[in-house]
Design an enzyme around this catalytic site. Sequence first.
Site, PDB file in Angstrom:
ATOM      1  N   ASP A  40      -5.970 -57.637  82.699  1.00  0.00           N
ATOM      2  CA  ASP A  40      -4.425 -55.402  83.035  1.00  0.00           C
ATOM      3  C   ASP A  40      -4.354 -55.509  84.150  1.00  0.00           C
ATOM      4  O   ASP A  40      -4.640 -57.039  84.978  1.00  0.00           O
ATOM      5  CB  ASP A  40      -5.189 -54.876  83.195  1.00  0.00           C
ATOM      6  CG  ASP A  40      -5.795 -53.651  81.386  1.00  0.00           C
ATOM      7  OD1 ASP A  40      -4.999 -54.526  80.718  1.00  0.00           O
ATOM      8  OD2 ASP A  40      -6.168 -53.678  81.088  1.00  0.00           O
ATOM      9  N   LYS A  62       0.434 -53.663  83.067  1.00  0.00           N
ATOM     10  CA  LYS A  62       0.856 -53.100  82.835  1.00  0.00           C
ATOM     11  C   LYS A  62       1.500 -52.536  83.986  1.00  0.00           C
ATOM     12  O   LYS A  62       0.993 -51.569  84.992  1.00  0.00           O
ATOM     13  CB  LYS A  62       0.773 -51.285  82.098  1.00  0.00           C
ATOM     14  CG  LYS A  62       0.735 -51.817  80.118  1.00  0.00           C
ATOM     15  CD  LYS A  62       0.144 -50.391  79.919  1.00  0.00           C
ATOM     16  CE  LYS A  62      -1.123 -50.553  79.156  1.00  0.00           C
ATOM     17  NZ  LYS A  62      -2.292 -49.466  79.528  1.00  0.00           N
ATOM     18  N   MET A 201      -5.810 -41.587  88.344  1.00  0.00           N
ATOM     19  CA  MET A 201      -4.093 -41.926  88.137  1.00  0.00           C
ATOM     20  C   MET A 201      -3.952 -40.839  88.761  1.00  0.00           C
ATOM     21  O   MET A 201      -2.811 -40.153  86.920  1.00  0.00           O
ATOM     22  CB  MET A 201      -4.297 -41.833  86.606  1.00  0.00           C
ATOM     23  CG  MET A 201      -4.623 -43.362  85.949  1.00  0.00           C
ATOM     24  SD  MET A 201      -4.965 -43.175  84.066  1.00  0.00           S
ATOM     25  CE  MET A 201      -6.233 -42.532  83.414  1.00  0.00           C
TER      26      MET A 201
HETATM   27  N1  SAH Z   1     -11.358 -48.260  83.487  1.00  0.00           N
HETATM   28  C1  SAH Z   1     -10.646 -48.164  85.884  1.00  0.00           C
HETATM   29  C2  SAH Z   1      -9.371 -46.973  85.402  1.00  0.00           C
HETATM   30  C3  SAH Z   1      -8.486 -47.489  84.523  1.00  0.00           C
HETATM   31  S1  SAH Z   1      -7.702 -46.508  84.799  1.00  0.00           S
HETATM   32  C4  SAH Z   1     -11.794 -47.967  86.324  1.00  0.00           C
HETATM   33  O1  SAH Z   1     -13.338 -47.316  86.185  1.00  0.00           O
HETATM   34  O2  SAH Z   1     -12.485 -47.891  87.405  1.00  0.00           O
HETATM   35  C5  SAH Z   1      -7.048 -46.586  85.963  1.00  0.00           C
HETATM   36  C6  SAH Z   1      -6.963 -45.326  87.496  1.00  0.00           C
HETATM   37  O3  SAH Z   1      -7.676 -45.727  88.179  1.00  0.00           O
HETATM   38  C7  SAH Z   1      -6.018 -45.747  88.631  1.00  0.00           C
HETATM   39  O4  SAH Z   1      -4.459 -44.781  88.013  1.00  0.00           O
HETATM   40  C8  SAH Z   1      -6.693 -45.008  89.712  1.00  0.00           C
HETATM   41  O5  SAH Z   1      -6.277 -43.865  89.760  1.00  0.00           O
HETATM   42  C9  SAH Z   1      -7.433 -45.618  89.384  1.00  0.00           C
HETATM   43  N2  SAH Z   1      -8.281 -47.319  89.937  1.00  0.00           N
HETATM   44  C10 SAH Z   1      -8.346 -48.318  89.395  1.00  0.00           C
HETATM   45  N3  SAH Z   1      -8.104 -49.002  90.459  1.00  0.00           N
HETATM   46  C11 SAH Z   1      -8.445 -48.672  92.275  1.00  0.00           C
HETATM   47  C12 SAH Z   1      -8.351 -49.239  92.498  1.00  0.00           C
HETATM   48  N4  SAH Z   1      -9.041 -50.909  93.141  1.00  0.00           N
HETATM   49  N5  SAH Z   1      -8.829 -49.002  93.860  1.00  0.00           N
HETATM   50  C13 SAH Z   1      -7.948 -47.084  93.909  1.00  0.00           C
HETATM   51  N6  SAH Z   1      -7.912 -46.868  92.942  1.00  0.00           N
HETATM   52  C14 SAH Z   1      -8.121 -47.404  91.275  1.00  0.00           C
END
Ligand code: SAH
Length: 544
Positions: A40, A62, A201
Amino acid sequence: MENSNHFGKVYLIGAGPGDPGLLTVRGKSILEKADVVVYDRLVSPGVLSLCNPKAKMVDVGKMPTHHKVKQYEINKLLVKFAVEMPGATVARLKGGDPFVFGRGGEEALELVAAGVEFEVVPGVTSAIAVPAYAGIPVSHRGIATSFHIITGHEKEKSVVDPIAALQGDCHYGAEGDRIQCNLSLDFETLAKCQGTLIFLMGIANMDFIAHRLIECGKDPKTLLAFIEKGTTPNQRTVMATLESAGETIVRENVTAPAITIMGGVVELGKTLAWKKNLPLSGKRLVVTRAAKQSSGITARLTALGAEVIETPMIETRDVFPCCHAGLRSGISNSSENKVAEPVEFEDLKNFDILAFTSTNGVECFFKQLFAAGYDVRVLAGKKIASVGKITEKKLLEYGIRCDYVPEDHTGEGLGLLLQKVVGDESRILLLQGNLADDTLLKLLPKATRWIVYETLPIAELPDWKREAIASADAVVFASSSAVENFSSIVSTHSENASRLSFCIGRMTEASAKKHGFETVTSDETTMDSLVKKIVEYYTMGENA
Ligand code: SAH
C-alpha cells in the site's frame, strides 16, 4: 514446505506506521522470502527495502485523490497470485496493523471464499505508535483510563458484500475524499467519553468532527494533537484545541497521513517528545551497500534517529548452467557470451575434493545440481572443504558435513589447509563466483574452478527506491566504488536528488566530487569517524 495447500499462501502483514524498526520479526522473516509483495501507499521505503530483492513488487497504493487499484481488484489480485503460483509466499503488506481500519478482514474473507490459505501477521498500529513517537501515551494514570480508536472517514456504503465487491458494484471511498461527510459516528457517546480519542483518517472531516463533539457537550478547550507522517523522518506534531481544530489544520496545512489524538494526555507530549530530540531525527539518509551484507552503519544511524534507505549496489545471480572458469571477463555478459563453456555435472566424478568459498556458491551449486536431475549422492565419497563457519552451516542444510574448514576463515587459510592435508594427486574443484580472486588457484595450481554464480552491478532500481532516494537528505558513501556504482545507476534517474554526500576519507571524497556531489568528509577513514561527522553536521554544522 510450509504450505500444504496446492495454492500459494497469502500473509496479511502489518508493516507498522513507517519506521522499519517497527516491523515485527515475523513480518520481516516472511518478507525476506516472499515471492510477491502487494503493498500500500502507507508502507515506507525502509520496510520495502527489507523485502526479498527478487520478489515481484506490486504497488496498489491509493493516492488521496485517485484510486490506483480498487479494493475489489486488490482482493482479486491476491487470489490470482495464490492460485497461479503454487507454493509461493504472497505477502500483502499494509500500513500499521492489517485489521485496524486496514480492510484486512475483507481481503481475508475473499481468500477464504477462494480456498486460499492465509495468515495474519499483526503490525504496530499507527493509532498507538504514532502518539508514542510524539511522546504522547494513549493512557496515563490519573489522566486517561481508556482510549478509543475511531475512523474519521467512512465509505459510502457501510456494509461491504464481498461478492458485490467482486462484481465491481461497490464504490469505495478513500482518505482525503472531500466530496461528502457522511460520518455515522455516535457523537453523543463519544463526547461523553473521558478516555483519549484517537481518530484515523480524520483530517479531511476534522472540522465537522470537532463541531459535532462540541455540540454534544465536549469541552471546546480539550487539547488535541495532529501527528503527521508519524515515525517517519517527516513526523510533525501540531497542537490545537477542539475549538481551533479546523482552522489549525488549514493554517498549518496538516496533511495525510495524520492521526488526531484528543484528551489530557496530549499535554504530556510537550515534555516527552523524545523522537524529535534525537540528533538525526527527521533525516533520510541513503546508505549504499553490497547486496546481502548489511552494514553496521545502518543500525548506528537509525539509533541516532535517521531513516536509512539501504541501497544495494550489486546483485548476485546464478550462472545457468555453471561455467568453467577462465572466462571471467565474459561472464558478466553471459547471456550474450557463447564462449563460456557450461560444465557437465557428470564430470564431478573426476574430483576428490569440492571446495566452497561462499554460501551463495553452495546455494547456486545445489540449485543447479538438482535442476540437472542429480542429487547429493553424486558427492558420495568426496571430501568437502569450506572457507568458514557460515558456509559450513549452509552445507549442513543440504545434509553435507565439511571435512576441512580453516581456522582463519579466508581463501588463503583454505588454500594453505588444503595444501597441507591433501596429497598432490588430489583433484580439487573450486565452486566460486565470477569475482572470486585467484588466491586459491595460486595456492592450488592444479585445482579446477567452476563459476556457479556471478555478481553484477544493479542495473535498475525499482520506482519506490528511486523516489525514496530522490527525497533523501544525503547519501552516505563508505568507499569510492560505492560512489561510482551509485552514480552510474542514480544520476540518470533523479535529477532532483540531494547532492549532499557524507564520505569516508579523502579518496571517497574525491570520487564524490568528481560525480558532482557536495561533500562532507570524515576526519579518519573509520565508520566511527563518519558517523560522528554526520551528527556534527546536522547538530551544529548545517546552519553554521
Ligand atoms: N492499518 C493502519 C491504519 C490504516 S487507515 C494502522 O493500523 O495504522 C490510514 C490512517 O492511519 C491514516 O489516514 C492515518 O490516520 C493513520 N496513519 C497511518 N500511518 C500513519 C503515520 N505514519 N502517521 C500518522 N498517521 C498514520
